[in-house]
Write a protein that holds these residues in place. Structure first.
Motif, PDB file in Angstrom:
ATOM      1  N   VAL A   1      10.774 -52.538  -8.289  1.00  0.00           N
ATOM      2  CA  VAL A   1      11.285 -51.219  -8.639  1.00  0.00           C
ATOM      3  C   VAL A   1      12.795 -51.249  -8.496  1.00  0.00           C
ATOM      4  O   VAL A   1      13.322 -51.618  -7.453  1.00  0.00           O
ATOM      5  N   THR A   2      13.466 -50.875  -9.569  1.00  0.00           N
ATOM      6  CA  THR A   2      14.926 -50.841  -9.508  1.00  0.00           C
ATOM      7  C   THR A   2      15.349 -49.507  -8.907  1.00  0.00           C
ATOM      8  O   THR A   2      15.151 -48.461  -9.510  1.00  0.00           O
ATOM      9  N   ALA A   3      15.882 -49.587  -7.690  1.00  0.00           N
ATOM     10  CA  ALA A   3      16.278 -48.360  -7.016  1.00  0.00           C
ATOM     11  C   ALA A   3      17.677 -47.938  -7.440  1.00  0.00           C
ATOM     12  O   ALA A   3      18.019 -46.766  -7.417  1.00  0.00           O
ATOM     13  N   LEU A   4      18.468 -48.923  -7.811  1.00  0.00           N
ATOM     14  CA  LEU A   4      19.855 -48.636  -8.152  1.00  0.00           C
ATOM     15  C   LEU A   4      20.224 -49.486  -9.362  1.00  0.00           C
ATOM     16  O   LEU A   4      20.141 -50.708  -9.318  1.00  0.00           O
ATOM     17  N   HIS A   5      20.588 -48.817 -10.447  1.00  0.00           N
ATOM     18  CA  HIS A   5      21.034 -49.533 -11.641  1.00  0.00           C
ATOM     19  C   HIS A   5      22.514 -49.828 -11.482  1.00  0.00           C
ATOM     20  O   HIS A   5      23.195 -49.153 -10.712  1.00  0.00           O
ATOM     21  N   PRO A   6      23.013 -50.847 -12.202  1.00  0.00           N
ATOM     22  CA  PRO A   6      24.401 -51.252 -11.999  1.00  0.00           C
ATOM     23  C   PRO A   6      25.342 -50.059 -11.856  1.00  0.00           C
ATOM     24  O   PRO A   6      25.377 -49.174 -12.706  1.00  0.00           O
ATOM     25  N   LEU A   7      26.042 -50.068 -10.733  1.00  0.00           N
ATOM     26  CA  LEU A   7      26.826 -48.920 -10.310  1.00  0.00           C
ATOM     27  C   LEU A   7      28.223 -49.415  -9.955  1.00  0.00           C
ATOM     28  O   LEU A   7      28.362 -50.421  -9.278  1.00  0.00           O
ATOM     29  N   SER A   8      29.244 -48.733 -10.461  1.00  0.00           N
ATOM     30  CA  SER A   8      30.613 -49.143 -10.150  1.00  0.00           C
ATOM     31  C   SER A   8      31.443 -47.943  -9.734  1.00  0.00           C
ATOM     32  O   SER A   8      31.354 -46.888 -10.361  1.00  0.00           O
ATOM     33  N   PHE A   9      32.193 -48.099  -8.671  1.00  0.00           N
ATOM     34  CA  PHE A   9      33.184 -47.077  -8.310  1.00  0.00           C
ATOM     35  C   PHE A   9      34.148 -47.660  -7.291  1.00  0.00           C
ATOM     36  O   PHE A   9      33.976 -48.791  -6.827  1.00  0.00           O
ATOM     37  N   GLU A  10      35.174 -46.906  -7.008  1.00  0.00           N
ATOM     38  CA  GLU A  10      36.178 -47.340  -6.026  1.00  0.00           C
ATOM     39  C   GLU A  10      36.436 -46.210  -5.046  1.00  0.00           C
ATOM     40  O   GLU A  10      36.300 -45.046  -5.395  1.00  0.00           O
ATOM     41  N   ILE A  11      36.802 -46.583  -3.848  1.00  0.00           N
ATOM     42  CA  ILE A  11      37.282 -45.572  -2.907  1.00  0.00           C
ATOM     43  C   ILE A  11      38.635 -46.042  -2.387  1.00  0.00           C
ATOM     44  O   ILE A  11      38.757 -47.149  -1.867  1.00  0.00           O
ATOM     45  N   ALA A  12      39.661 -45.203  -2.554  1.00  0.00           N
ATOM     46  CA  ALA A  12      41.005 -45.555  -2.111  1.00  0.00           C
ATOM     47  C   ALA A  12      41.137 -45.272  -0.617  1.00  0.00           C
ATOM     48  O   ALA A  12      40.360 -44.504  -0.057  1.00  0.00           O
ATOM     49  N   PRO A  13      42.127 -45.881   0.032  1.00  0.00           N
ATOM     50  CA  PRO A  13      42.344 -45.574   1.445  1.00  0.00           C
ATOM     51  C   PRO A  13      42.610 -44.078   1.625  1.00  0.00           C
ATOM     52  O   PRO A  13      43.361 -43.487   0.863  1.00  0.00           O
ATOM     53  N   GLY A  14      41.974 -43.503   2.609  1.00  0.00           N
ATOM     54  CA  GLY A  14      42.177 -42.088   2.901  1.00  0.00           C
ATOM     55  C   GLY A  14      41.478 -41.153   1.942  1.00  0.00           C
ATOM     56  O   GLY A  14      41.730 -39.958   1.951  1.00  0.00           O
ATOM     57  N   GLU A  15      40.608 -41.714   1.109  1.00  0.00           N
ATOM     58  CA  GLU A  15      39.935 -40.879   0.120  1.00  0.00           C
ATOM     59  C   GLU A  15      38.474 -40.650   0.506  1.00  0.00           C
ATOM     60  O   GLU A  15      37.864 -41.476   1.173  1.00  0.00           O
ATOM     61  N   THR A  16      37.925 -39.515   0.076  1.00  0.00           N
ATOM     62  CA  THR A  16      36.508 -39.255   0.276  1.00  0.00           C
ATOM     63  C   THR A  16      35.835 -39.183  -1.075  1.00  0.00           C
ATOM     64  O   THR A  16      36.265 -38.424  -1.946  1.00  0.00           O
ATOM     65  N   LEU A  17      34.805 -40.011  -1.230  1.00  0.00           N
ATOM     66  CA  LEU A  17      33.998 -39.919  -2.436  1.00  0.00           C
ATOM     67  C   LEU A  17      32.684 -39.260  -2.053  1.00  0.00           C
ATOM     68  O   LEU A  17      31.972 -39.740  -1.176  1.00  0.00           O
ATOM     69  N   GLY A  18      32.383 -38.147  -2.693  1.00  0.00           N
ATOM     70  CA  GLY A  18      31.103 -37.495  -2.447  1.00  0.00           C
ATOM     71  C   GLY A  18      30.055 -38.094  -3.371  1.00  0.00           C
ATOM     72  O   GLY A  18      30.299 -38.275  -4.558  1.00  0.00           O
TER      73      GLY A  18
END
Lengths: 317, 325
Positions: free
Chosen positions: B29-46
């Motif tokens: 079962v594929t729980a996560l399909h190819p996923l890309s993102f970045e988080i910069a220093p001091g940043e919050t990604l929701g």
């Protein structure tokens, strides 16, 4: 450097002193636990100082004085406080001396089998997978094999001795610990705080010792106490078959077993050694219950709450 | 500046054993399909999504708690996808996790001082007893707990206080990234804001990054700089906070935002339900086309046939939809 070491030394001693005082104070909060502890200390002291305490030689026979009832009954002999057995041996002296073998075998077997069983259970539960299956099948095999047969086999080859009994009984009693520990470890392993510990960077040893093992205290104490009784009776059975404690040495179990034939004519032969076993187990139980509560922070707080309330109510009336 | 975290085509698959028949069968079962993102220093990604959308899996994969099936994870520019042993242990000091339920994520038999000091102890940074005590005291003060809490056990605290202990524990090693897996959803509404404020204060002081996993859109709006929306293990939209909340482009994001109740009953009654009620997708089934097509009011033939790629439709605003709103 030397200065700080000198300053630390007395503080450590006083810390030990306060710890002892804290232990005494905390035991005082729980009256049954305190009673259990004191009785246990008494029984152990009785075993250690048996030569000083016993009024007679436990093996000395006297045909003239055989089957004398306890001293307070008619025909009782004041020299034999708890009466004598079929060979005229003093029951009280035999109980005092018998405490040695009984306590030694009971405690040694529980410790030995407990340690081994806990290790097997921890490994099986923590590692899981194939290791778990193999270890648990081993437990199943051992459980399904009649214990008394194994004991007879080993004792008849090695020859009876106290060490043999301990090893043999440990060999036939470790499985219950392994099963209980495995189950608890598997459930605690899945607890979020174990994952949290792994994330923080704890190694397997620390996780097992600091995070999993403390949760095993109460089930293990309960099982170990039940097992102690079992072991005492098993030792009696083996001794009764002539493969355990060898006369003239004695144990409570052996006395109960050999007194059984005289239940109708001399009730005191089974009653007093039996009472000794019962009192010992009861006091271990009371003390262990105190230990269980003390090692669980939540339960412990409740106990303090209770005793505080009790004191307040007492003060009011 | 190097991003604190870069995730490229990260995917996760679970082996599931079917025990329905006589013989158990394995299924992937594929729980996560190819996923890309970045988080910069001091940043919050929701990171937002419904239950089973793969948001927790994504967090665990980044912390290397679940096996990565493909793609790579760069932490401060270094590839950590295959890190193991002592390197992974050192990395763990840099990336910490705040768990959802503070009542079960702290060992009930350990004192607060031991819990907060444990990360330092296991990484050999504890120093002497007095130094450790000092560090623990300053950490507790930092998260707003009274100094005398050190000697207490977890059961003496409320949920909000325990989550503060969890934060202190995560902060002990001065991490650069904290994955917060629904850190406030087990807490009372009244203390949620306090905990989120605390996390923001700490971020301002330390300049660390958060991956903030949640399903509560209001909380995510408060803390996040950027927001990523997951649906059925796929990233469907990622953009800055204002863009997501002000002008969502993916129909699923629109539906999510519309599902937030308006605190005004007449107005709430007048609103239209944009998303038809339908069962969430079965992650195991092989899917063709857009995963959201079955529930989407804008779906066309193309949606059912072809999976839309994640495309940039405005600067910094990406969405995976053939017919963005």
């Amino acid at each position: 450097m030397a200065d700080s070491a000198a300053r630390q030394a007395p503080s450590r001693r006083s810390r030990n002193g306060t710890r002892l005082r804290a232990f005494a104070a905390e035991l005082g909060e729980d009256v049954p636990g305190l009673i259990g502890f004191l009785v246990l200390v008494g029984i152990v002291a009785m075993a250690i100082f048996a030569p000083l305490l016993a009024p007679h030689d436990p093996a000395a026979q006297s045909v003239l004085a055989r089957l004398a009832p306890p001293a307070w009954l008619p025909r009782g002999n004041p020299a034999h406080l708890l009466g004598t057995d079929a060979l005229g041996r003093d029951v009280l002296s035999r109980i005092i001396w018998g405490a040695r073998a009984t306590l030694l075998v009971g405690v040694a077997v529980v410790l030995l089998s407990g340690t081994f069983g806990v290790i097997v259970g921890l490994v099986a539960g923590y590692v899981g997978g194939r290791t778990d299956s193999i270890l648990m099948r081993l437990v199943d095999i051992q459980v399904s094999f009649p214990g008394i047969l194994l004991i007879l086999l080993i004792v008849s080859i090695v020859g009876p001795s106290l060490t043999t009994i301990v090893v043999v009984l440990a060999l036939t009693n470790w499985m219950i610990y392994a099963r209980i520990v495995r189950g608890t470890v598997m459930s605690v392993r899945a607890a979020p705080y174990v994952e949290a510990a792994e994330i923080v960077g704890c190694g397997p040893a620390r996780i097992i010792l600091r995070h999993i093992l403390p949760n095993l205290v109460s089930p293990l104490l309960t099982v170990a106490i039940l097992e102690f009784t079992n072991v005492v009776l098993a030792e009696a059975a083996i001794s009764f078959l002539g493969l355990g404690v060898q006369p003239p040495a004695t144990s409570w179990g052996l006395d109960v077993a050999s007194g059984r034939d005289y239940v109708y004519v001399a009730w005191w032969l089974v009653t007093f050694p039996g009472l000794a076993i019962a009192i010992t187990v009861l006091s271990i139980n009371l003390f262990a219950n105190w230990v269980r509560v003390t090692t669980d922070p939540r339960e412990r707080e409740k106990r303090f709450g209770w005793s505080k309330t009790a004191r307040r109510l007492a003060g009011r009336s | 500046m190097t991003p604190t975290l870069t995730v490229e085509n990260l995917s996760v698959a679970y082996e599931v054993t079917d025990r329905g028949g006589v013989w158990p069968s394995q299924r992937r079962v594929t729980a996560l399909h190819p996923l890309s993102f970045e988080i910069a220093p001091g940043e919050t990604l929701g990171l937002v999504g419904e239950s089973g959308s793969g948001k927790t899996t994504a967090g665990r994969a980044i912390l290397r708690r679940v096996d990565v099936a493909g793609g790579c994870i760069l932490f401060q520019g270094a590839d950590i996808t295959r890190a193991s042993g002592s390197r992974l242990r050192r990395l763990r000091a840099e990336m910490q996790l705040i768990l959802q339920d503070p009542f079960t994520s702290l060992n009930p038999r350990m004192r607060i001082a031991d819990l907060v000091g444990e990360p330092l102890t296991v990484h050999g940074r504890a120093g002497t007893r007095a130094e450790l005590r000092g560090r623990v005291a300053s950490l507790l003060e930092r998260v707003g707990l009274p100094a005398d809490s050190a000697e207490r056990f977890p059961h003496a605290f409320s949920g909000g206080q325990l989550q503060r202990v969890g934060i202190a524990r995560a902060l002990a090693l001065n991490p650069r990234l904290i994955v917060a897996d629904e850190p406030v959803s087990a807490l009372d509404v009244s203390v949620r804001a306090q905990v989120v404020n605390l996390m923001q204060d700490i971020q301002r002081e330390e300049g660390l990054s958060y991956l903030f996993i949640a399903h509560d859109l209001a909380i995510v709006r408060q803390i996040s700089h950027r927001v990523a929306i997951l649906y059925a293990g796929r990233l469907v939209e990622i953009a800055g906070r204002e863009a997501i909340y002000g002008r969502p482009r993916h129909p699923y994001t629109v539906a999510l935002l519309d599902a937030v109740p308006v605190p005004d009953p007449p107005a709430q009654r007048l609103r239209q339900r944009t998303a038809p009620l339908a069962a969430p997708p079965d992650m195991g089934a092989a899917m063709q086309g857009c995963a959201y097509a079955a529930r989407c009011p804008r779906a066309t033939e193309r949606c059912r046939a072809e999976e839309p790629p994640l495309a940039e439709i405005a600067p910094g605003h990406k969405t995976a939809c053939w017919h963005p709103v």
